[in-house]
Design a protein around this motif. Structure first.
Motif, PDB file in Angstrom:
ATOM      1  N   LYS A 129       0.858  -1.182   0.000  1.00  0.00           N
ATOM      2  CA  LYS A 129       0.000   0.000   0.000  1.00  0.00           C
ATOM      3  C   LYS A 129       0.887   1.223   0.000  1.00  0.00           C
ATOM      4  O   LYS A 129       2.123   1.133   0.027  1.00  0.00           O
ATOM      5  CB  LYS A 129      -0.909  -0.004   1.242  1.00  0.00           C
ATOM      6  N   TRP A 162      -5.739   3.371   1.032  1.00  0.00           N
ATOM      7  CA  TRP A 162      -6.155   3.145  -0.341  1.00  0.00           C
ATOM      8  C   TRP A 162      -4.952   3.073  -1.275  1.00  0.00           C
ATOM      9  O   TRP A 162      -4.048   3.878  -1.209  1.00  0.00           O
ATOM     10  CB  TRP A 162      -7.099   4.262  -0.795  1.00  0.00           C
ATOM     11  N   GLU A 189      -9.242   0.823  -6.099  1.00  0.00           N
ATOM     12  CA  GLU A 189      -8.770   0.352  -4.797  1.00  0.00           C
ATOM     13  C   GLU A 189      -9.899   0.276  -3.774  1.00  0.00           C
ATOM     14  O   GLU A 189      -9.878  -0.564  -2.879  1.00  0.00           O
ATOM     15  CB  GLU A 189      -7.629   1.222  -4.270  1.00  0.00           C
ATOM     16  N   VAL A 190     -10.887   1.156  -3.902  1.00  0.00           N
ATOM     17  CA  VAL A 190     -12.066   1.086  -3.031  1.00  0.00           C
ATOM     18  C   VAL A 190     -12.948  -0.080  -3.462  1.00  0.00           C
ATOM     19  O   VAL A 190     -13.439  -0.846  -2.629  1.00  0.00           O
ATOM     20  CB  VAL A 190     -12.847   2.412  -3.077  1.00  0.00           C
TER      21      VAL A 190
END
Length: 200
Positions: A129, A162, A189-190
């Motif tokens: 991330k 995110w 990513e969400v």
């Protein structure tokens, strides 16, 4: 780079040649399939295209939006479709701005592979991330997978976690993502965190 999860799918825009070259040096060309990303610069001001690909309402934790988010979502969907056509059971997905930090090691990847064998409901493993640390789920069923390297169940929908620059999917997760992503209403990513499978 072969992580033992099938092919690498590298999403890259043609105009980002240096980023693509750097990513291919990391991943290696032998096990990597290049996915030509959809470039937002080609669609600026194209209202018809926007109407066909952007939902009337969008969901974004940071409260901002751009044409790049639409194109990024469509580019990942293109990669998922290519993976599903391959018939492979798992695959790794990368954006071309990936880097390897000093915490990456194959021992952790091997532990992840071994741990997932007993988890029928897994769908996605984030390999990194934007943040240095990732919040894990505080749950006994996930702790069984924890190791000295500190990987485990991913706690979803946390601010500042995110990013979708590197992740692994299995076939059922890719199929769900591909079939349920219509017009784009959230960043990829969400969207990944909405899948009805366990994430690690």
């Amino acid at each position: 780079m072969n992580l033992g999860f099938g092919k690498n799918y590298l999403i890259s825009l043609n105009r980002h040649k240096l980023r693509r070259e750097n990513a291919l040096q990391i991943l290696g060309e032998e096990n990597t399939i290049l996915i030509e990303g959809i470039d937002g610069e080609n669609y600026v001001g194209n209202e018809k295209w926007l109407n066909n690909h952007l939902a009337p309402t969008v969901i974004d934790p940071k409260g901002w939006w751009s044409i790049s988010k639409i194109c990024n979502g469509l580019s990942h969907k293109k990669a998922w479709a290519t993976f599903l056509d391959s018939g492979d059971e798992t695959a790794c997905f990368f954006e071309d701005d990936i880097i390897i930090n000093d915490r990456f090691n194959y021992e952790t990847i091997e532990e992840i592979r071994d741990g997932l064998e007993a988890k029928e409901n897994w769908g996605c493993v984030f390999l990194g991330k934007e943040r240095n640390t990732i919040k894990l789920v505080d749950d006994v069923s996930y702790y069984a997978l924890h190791s000295s390297n500190g990987w485990g169940g991913y706690k979803r929908f946390l601010d500042e976690q995110w990013s979708a620059h590197a992740y692994i999917l299995n076939k059922k997760a890719a199929k769900w993502l591909f079939e349920n992503q219509g017009v784009i209403n959230k960043a990829v990513e969400v969207y990944l965190e909405f899948m009805p499978f366990d994430i690690y």
